[in-house]
Design an enzyme around this catalytic site. Sequence first.
Site, mmCIF file in Angstrom:
data_model
loop_
_atom_site.group_PDB
_atom_site.id
_atom_site.type_symbol
_atom_site.label_atom_id
_atom_site.label_comp_id
_atom_site.label_asym_id
_atom_site.label_seq_id
_atom_site.Cartn_x
_atom_site.Cartn_y
_atom_site.Cartn_z
ATOM 1 N N LEU A 345 112.863 -38.278 -16.087
ATOM 2 C CA LEU A 345 113.375 -37.171 -16.895
ATOM 3 C C LEU A 345 112.432 -35.978 -16.910
ATOM 4 O O LEU A 345 112.869 -34.837 -17.010
ATOM 5 C CB LEU A 345 113.615 -37.638 -18.336
ATOM 6 C CG LEU A 345 114.670 -38.729 -18.538
ATOM 7 C CD1 LEU A 345 114.704 -39.139 -19.998
ATOM 8 C CD2 LEU A 345 116.032 -38.234 -18.090
ATOM 9 N N GLY A 346 111.160 -36.233 -16.840
ATOM 10 C CA GLY A 346 110.204 -35.132 -16.922
ATOM 11 C C GLY A 346 108.785 -35.611 -16.751
ATOM 12 O O GLY A 346 108.499 -36.806 -16.642
ATOM 13 N N GLY A 348 104.575 -34.565 -18.055
ATOM 14 C CA GLY A 348 103.698 -33.774 -18.911
ATOM 15 C C GLY A 348 102.260 -34.192 -18.721
ATOM 16 O O GLY A 348 101.943 -35.025 -17.862
ATOM 17 N N GLY A 349 101.353 -33.601 -19.522
ATOM 18 C CA GLY A 349 99.950 -33.948 -19.425
ATOM 19 C C GLY A 349 99.676 -35.392 -19.780
ATOM 20 O O GLY A 349 98.694 -35.984 -19.347
ATOM 21 N N GLY A 351 101.777 -37.944 -19.016
ATOM 22 C CA GLY A 351 102.362 -38.831 -18.031
ATOM 23 C C GLY A 351 103.819 -38.483 -17.786
ATOM 24 O O GLY A 351 104.231 -37.335 -17.970
ATOM 25 N N VAL A 353 108.207 -39.391 -18.155
ATOM 26 C CA VAL A 353 109.245 -39.973 -19.002
ATOM 27 C C VAL A 353 110.409 -40.387 -18.116
ATOM 28 O O VAL A 353 110.871 -39.599 -17.271
ATOM 29 C CB VAL A 353 109.721 -38.968 -20.072
ATOM 30 C CG1 VAL A 353 110.836 -39.584 -20.914
ATOM 31 C CG2 VAL A 353 108.567 -38.549 -20.970
ATOM 32 N N LYS A 367 108.179 -43.592 -22.024
ATOM 33 C CA LYS A 367 107.064 -42.664 -21.844
ATOM 34 C C LYS A 367 105.869 -43.458 -21.308
ATOM 35 O O LYS A 367 105.291 -44.280 -22.009
ATOM 36 C CB LYS A 367 106.722 -42.004 -23.175
ATOM 37 C CG LYS A 367 105.560 -41.036 -23.136
ATOM 38 C CD LYS A 367 105.369 -40.430 -24.532
ATOM 39 C CE LYS A 367 104.187 -39.498 -24.599
ATOM 40 N NZ LYS A 367 104.007 -38.935 -25.960
ATOM 41 N N ASP A 466 101.234 -31.316 -33.889
ATOM 42 C CA ASP A 466 101.781 -30.717 -32.670
ATOM 43 C C ASP A 466 103.272 -30.418 -32.824
ATOM 44 O O ASP A 466 104.072 -30.708 -31.932
ATOM 45 C CB ASP A 466 101.538 -31.644 -31.467
ATOM 46 C CG ASP A 466 101.586 -30.882 -30.132
ATOM 47 O OD1 ASP A 466 101.485 -29.638 -30.164
ATOM 48 O OD2 ASP A 466 101.707 -31.528 -29.083
#
Length: 632
Positions: A345-346, A348-349, A351, A353, A367, A466
Amino acid sequence: MLPLPSFLFFVFFFIFSSIPTCLSEDDEAYTKCAPLQFPCGNNSYEIRYPFRVDVPDRPSYCSYPGYNLTCTKDGNLYADALSDNFIIQNITYSTNVLHVVDADFTSGGCPLPSRNSTIDSFTFSYINRVLRQKNVSNPAIDLFPFNYTNEVLNVTLYVSCTGPLTDLVISSYFLHELPCLTRGGNYAYFTLQPPTVSEGLAICSGPVIIPLLKSAANRLLGDGGANFGAVLESGFDVQWMVATKWCAECVSSGGRCGYDESNPIESTCFCRDGNQNAKCPSSALSAVASILLVCIVIFLSKFVKRTYVSNNKVEAFLKGYGSLASKRVSYSQLKKMTNSFKVKLGEGGYGGVFKEKLKDGRFVAVKVLNNSKGNGEEFINEVSSIGRTSHVNIVTLLGFCYEGSKRALIYEFMSNGSLEKFIYSNKSKGTKRILDWEKLFEIAVGIARGLEYLHRGCSTRILHFDIKPHNILLDDAFCPKISDFGLAKLCPKQESVVSMQDARGTIGYIAPEVYCRNFGGVSHKSDVYSYGMMVLEMVGGRKNIDAGVENTSEIYFPHWIYNHIALENSSALIGIVEEEKKEIVRKMVFVGLWCIQIDPTNRPSMSKVVEMLEGSVKSLEMPPKPFLSSHQ
């Protein structure tokens, strides 16, 4: 662990390969990055990393991008990232400190300040621009090239008052009169308290914020403002935020600090023998014992502590949460569930998903955390915080995997993804926001209820640290759910202020007190600030700091929204004409502006935020204007 013979071979190989040859010439980078004396006016300054000056044969790798110093024709030294308002008087490399003074305060006498002399971290874009041109980024320091030292505090001035202030106003705000600026029927006052807006101060201009060293501020209080001009001319200290630790270690080892464009995050230490590491090896056989000790420490920390201590820490934590045992799955089970992580799915920093469908028909999001996340702190943060929750506006943790370096979290799948896909519009690209105002308002209320639950509804208070549109997920009915607890912190409810060793959060949403303790203590009010910034973005359909706007006065969006919507009630500027929608927008604007007040004590709690959103807009007081810009 390595067997003893292999370990001894490793140690002795490292020792002898680390001893440089004494007869070779110094490395070119080491020679070119030597400290130099740079004359400017009547002074001479030592220039070395991270600073750069325009001199021949000085390579760019001897400085960090954006830390350029310029000597003007009038003999003053300026830092480009600090603009031309601040003259550099001294550079102290041992503490990473520049002593600066506002150029308007160097003429002596008793100057009348007409603008803030603050360093505005929120509008520092110079170094960001330089790095973007080179296609590199260092998020740890990009936005904050300089910051105040702990010895600096802000003095607030109220000037050009058309008459004397009442004794009640003076005592309420701890004001002191400035004799040298009280003239011609005008009065001036100062205080060490944060700026405020009050009817009693309406006859004054300002507030104007001036940073001073604490010793100078105490002097100002001690002599009743009699030496105001001299105090302003004494200046204040700022600390540069790049190479605050490793560069000192490099220099102490005999090296010279530098910059590697291909790997800007890592430290570069130029050594005589051409070695480029975090620091230089010892250069004599008499240092063999020290090198051996370093090798042993490195070996133990890299191959033992990281492998075993981290695992023991996480396993001990999981045993303490017996209720989580039923949610644990093996790594082999996880790979089967995700079809070996094929539906991504995506990224990021943290890892990647992945999406997968369970046997019962439910979709889940997995995740997978990077193995580079230190000693398991992010994993523990996520499980310990979200594992305690059960709320319609908090994403549900369905399971997790922990096998050594294999770490993953299994969440309920949110079909509509993150909020940020639905709230931003772009005039140049012709894109508009998708959600209507009623739905945006429902989402804002849902997020507020979720945060209220984290702050008050659990046995232990959970601070998220966050909150931003990317971390708000939407289900198929657009019900918002707070996610990504990797930076979360648990604290007892009775503790109003929490201790933190480092700043955490996302640039643009970080509360001022999180990165600079002069603004106040870090608490649940820091989440309130992030929430307020996000709500204002939901209203305006754009990032709260946008360097791409046509009018530079609109770069800091909270100022624009305060001037055009809160004060003028000009909702038509964002395409709203219906009265019901105008009320929704005005309510969200008022709540957002109250939430981003600089002083944490002036921000409402999340319980109060929910009450404000669910109440009438007529009952809401006009919030003060956010004091963040030095160009007011």
